[in-house]
Design an enzyme around this catalytic site. Structure first.
Site, PDB file in Angstrom:
ATOM      1  N   GLY A 521       0.824  -1.196   0.000  1.00 31.44           N
ATOM      2  CA  GLY A 521       0.000   0.000   0.000  1.00 31.44           C
ATOM      3  C   GLY A 521       0.858   1.245   0.000  1.00 31.44           C
ATOM      4  O   GLY A 521       2.046   1.211   0.305  1.00 31.44           O
ATOM      5  N   LYS A 542       5.146   0.688   7.834  1.00 30.30           N
ATOM      6  CA  LYS A 542       4.869   1.950   7.139  1.00 30.30           C
ATOM      7  C   LYS A 542       6.124   2.812   7.163  1.00 30.30           C
ATOM      8  O   LYS A 542       6.699   3.083   8.216  1.00 30.30           O
ATOM      9  CB  LYS A 542       3.718   2.692   7.799  1.00 30.30           C
ATOM     10  CG  LYS A 542       3.589   4.126   7.320  1.00 30.30           C
ATOM     11  CD  LYS A 542       2.328   4.787   7.798  1.00 30.30           C
ATOM     12  CE  LYS A 542       1.144   4.293   7.015  1.00 30.30           C
ATOM     13  NZ  LYS A 542      -0.052   5.107   7.212  1.00 30.30           N
ATOM     14  N   ASP A 635      -8.824  11.464   8.944  1.00 29.68           N
ATOM     15  CA  ASP A 635      -8.785  10.901   7.586  1.00 29.68           C
ATOM     16  C   ASP A 635      -9.521   9.565   7.537  1.00 29.68           C
ATOM     17  O   ASP A 635      -8.947   8.539   7.150  1.00 29.68           O
ATOM     18  CB  ASP A 635      -7.341  10.735   7.135  1.00 29.68           C
ATOM     19  CG  ASP A 635      -7.242  10.522   5.618  1.00 29.68           C
ATOM     20  OD1 ASP A 635      -8.241  10.797   4.916  1.00 29.68           O
ATOM     21  OD2 ASP A 635      -6.188  10.091   5.140  1.00 29.68           O
TER      22      ASP A 635
END
Length: 716
Positions: A521, A542, A635
């Site tokens: 991703g 991440k 978000d």
């Protein structure tokens, strides 16, 4: 060689003359028979339930201090065992020569090293078949003549197991801290009106705080004066009480092990044992009070409890007061000033603050000046709480300042202080405090024991021989440890927090992700890779790309907030890396990908979509209103909603947008818009205050997309 043989022979001879307590079992069993004992000296002297779920035996509760307890055999997330019952929580026994015995007269007795009876069941039986047995339910039962003489289920400590009946004769009492199992300040009990209540009881004060004392019994949904006072948690997660209280755990109906526990902070919670990445951990599925500051006594007297975006709930002393105990907030604060006279006193005004209870009198149809005058003339008055009701002004005069907390409504509190302190006071909020809510307080319980031997010379020789042998062992261990440490120095540094959060090195994460080869991703300022950690856990790694303004101390402070979040519908963060320009976050890998991916392929049925919507709502509610109140996600979108193998949803990337550049952020005064076009609330573009409503708006857009199948960014 002859000298060593002589010393060995002497030691064996001395040991043979010293009497040691015998144990009836050298391996775990589920039954202790009449005339047998379990010894604290032998770790194998335990009882194990037939299903292996529970263990009973001596459990260490402090330095040279043990309690006889029942606990879950399996550890949860590397923490200490989950103890569900303890016989002698307030009177621990020594770590040597203490025994639990079934006597010939049918009494179950716990004796200390000096043979003093610390605890007993006070039972008698003439039957020869008296047995102590640990059942698969976790119930420790003393059987005799085919019937139960005594059972631990009738005398709970701080925990109820499924199908354990809670009656008017029983009560749950919290532990003093997570490391001190002695009785704490909070109790769950049936009162004389047959209502199930939570009580705070310290040495100085007693107060009932659940159900909400501001409500009548009927308004709280309870029924008074019921003949039967009974409550029980069933195996499906339904807790039902005879006073009308009926609640269900969030995972009701799922096949899981559950407990009902009154925690050290006084809150009553239902926990379920949930497996995550092959690890078991207890997760909260229901709690009696959702806002921790409404728990009485949590910050002690003369203090204030409030909510901080960084710390969650937090405590701070009132102006002019100081902490009594730097390690334990339950002691509260004490004045740093001498009592003032009428002419030397004035009032400090606190906004959005309430102090519950301890009203000595009520003044009705009065004025603010009259309330001040009344309090100044009363030497016992510490302050007053004004109010407006039935078109008239009134105030409550208070002799003590307990249960203070900040509220979101227009409340005022006036505290009486010397004029010099009032003039130096500036209105502050709790979020500026560096003090967090009560943390586990390690209170070692030290008990000594004495043994008597007739021959003192043998005892001295024995000790001398043991010292020589012990010193030899220490030397061997030191040499081995130093050589081992020199050759296997680990680069792992663990994050100093009360969780399993840890700091990774960049080298570790590069190796775990095979040089960041498998991308799963990406976002506007980050890329996510799949990796396998050293302990074989599959992780999502991440890698932040925009880190020009992110210092290591700032990054650690921000990521530590995320690391403390713990909810079944929030992604679990395992650690971070902050080396040079590298900024990485490690969290659990979700097998089914994101909600966006699954919506694109039309893979989700309506029941699954409903469960996803419900789960994300619970996660947002936790962020906005519970342990860490006022944490905004900013978000919420299908790409940030991840699904596990069973399509259970977890909200990801909460707060991570703040890791990119905080140079323009001042609490909620954001210098730039945050979020994704199509999911952003109108507040971002209309210069309105940014509150939790921005997340609620985005959540609503996600729901519409799940129903219609159309993305707000699509052109069709």
């Amino acid at each position: 060689m002859a000298v060593h043989f002589h010393l060995l022979f002497l030691t064996v001879s001395i040991l043979s003359q010293i009497p040691f307590p015998s144990s009836s079992s050298s391996f775990p069993v589920d039954t202790l028979t009449k005339g047998s004992s379990l010894s604290v000296d032998n770790e194998d002297d335990i009882l194990v339930s037939p299903n292996g779920l529970f263990t009973a035996g001596f459990y260490q509760v402090g330095e040279n201090a043990y309690g006889f307890a029942v606990w879950f055999s399996e550890k949860a997330t590397f923490r200490s065992r989950t103890v569900v019952w303890m016989a002698n929580r307030d009177a621990p026994v020594n770590g040597k020569h203490s025994m639990m015995s079934v006597l010939e007269d049918g009494n179950l007795v716990l004796r200390d090293a000096g043979h003093e009876v610390i605890w007993s069941t006070q039972t008698k039986s003439t039957f020869s078949s008296v047995q102590l047995r640990l059942h698969s339910t976790g119930n420790l039962v003393l059987h005799g003549g085919g019937k139960s003489l005594w059972q631990s289920f009738d005398y709970p400590t701080d925990t109820l197991l499924p199908n354990q009946l809670f009656t008017k004769k029983a009560q749950l009492v919290s532990s003093r801290s997570s490391t001190n199992y002695s009785s704490g300040f909070y109790k769950l009990f049936f009162d004389n009106d047959s209502i199930l209540r939570l009580l705070y009881e310290s040495t100085e004060t007693t107060t009932v705080f659940w159900p909400d004392p501001g409500l009548t019994t009927w308004e709280a949904g309870r029924f008074q004066y019921i003949d039967s006072r009974r409550a029980m948690l069933d195996s499906d997660g339904h807790f039902n009480s005879s006073d009308g209280l009926s609640v269900r755990s969030a995972d009701f109906g799922m096949r899981r092990q559950r407990i009902l526990k009154i925690d050290i902070d006084g809150n009553l919670r239902i926990y379920s044992l949930v497996e995550h990445q092959r690890r078991m951990r207890w997760e909260v599925q229901w709690q009696a009070i959702s806002k921790p500051c409404q728990l009485h006594g949590i910050c002690g007297p003369n203090s204030l409890c409030g909510y901080s975006p960084d710390l969650g709930s937090a405590c701070v002393c009132l102006h002019g007061y100081k902490r009594v105990n730097s390690e334990d907030w339950s002691y509260g604060c004490e004045p740093e000033f001498q009592p003032c006279t009428q002419d030397d006193c004035d009032f400090m005004e606190l906004r959005l603050v309430e102090f519950y209870g301890y009203d000595v009198r009520l003044l009705t149809n009065t004025t603010l000046d009259a309330c001040k005058k009344e309090c100044l003339h009363d030497n016992s008055c510490r302050g007053f709480q004004p109010g407006w009701k039935d078109n008239s002004y009134h105030c409550f005069i208070k002799t003590s300042l307990h249960n203070g907390y900040q509220m979101g409504v227009d409340y005022f509190m006036y505290i009486k202080l010397p004029k010099s302190l009032v003039s130096s006071f500036n209105q502050k909020t709790i979020v500026h405090s560096s003090f967090s809510c009560p943390q586990p307080v390690l209170t070692p319980i030290i008990r000594t024991y004495k043994t008597h031997h007739d021959n003192k010379s043998l005892e001295i020789m024995f000790m001398f021989g043991c010292m020589i042998g012990f010193m030899e062992i220490i030397c061997v261990v030191i040499v081995w440890y130093c050589s081992s440490k020199h050759s296997t120095i680990s680069e792992q540094v663990y994050f100093p927090a009360a969780t399993e959060f840890r700091k990774f090195t960049y080298k570790e994460l590069k190796k775990a992700s095979r040089n960041f080869s498998e991308e799963i991703g990406r976002g506007g300022a980050s890329m996510v890779y799949k990796g396998r950690l050293a302990d074989n856990r599959i992780a999502a790694i991440k890698k932040l790309t925009n880190t020009n303004h992110q210092g290591e101390a700032e990054f650690q402070a921000e990521i530590s907030t995320i690391g403390r979040l713990n909810h079944m519908n929030l992604i679990e963060t395992w650690g971070y890396c902050a080396e040079g320009k590298h900024r990485l976050v490690v969290y659990e890998y979700m097998e089914s990908g994101s909600l966006a991916e699954n919506l694109d392929v039309g893979k989700l049925d309506w029941a699954t979509r409903f469960n996803i919507a419900k789960g994300i709502a619970k996660g947002l509610a936790y962020l906005h209103e519970e342990c860490l109140e006022w944490v905004l996600h900013c978000d919420v979108k299908p790409h940030n909603i991840l699904l596990d193998a069973n399509y259970n949803p977890k909200l990801a990337d909460f707060g991570l947008s703040r890791l990119l550049d905080r140079s323009g952020i001042n609490q909620w005064n954001f210098s730039m818009m945050r979020g994704t076009r199509g999911y952003m609330a109108p507040e971002w573009v209309s210069n309105l205050p940014i509150t939790s409503k921005v997340d609620v708006f985005s959540y609503g857009v996600v729901i519409l997309e799940m129903i219609t199948g159309r993305s707000p960014s699509s052109k069709t």
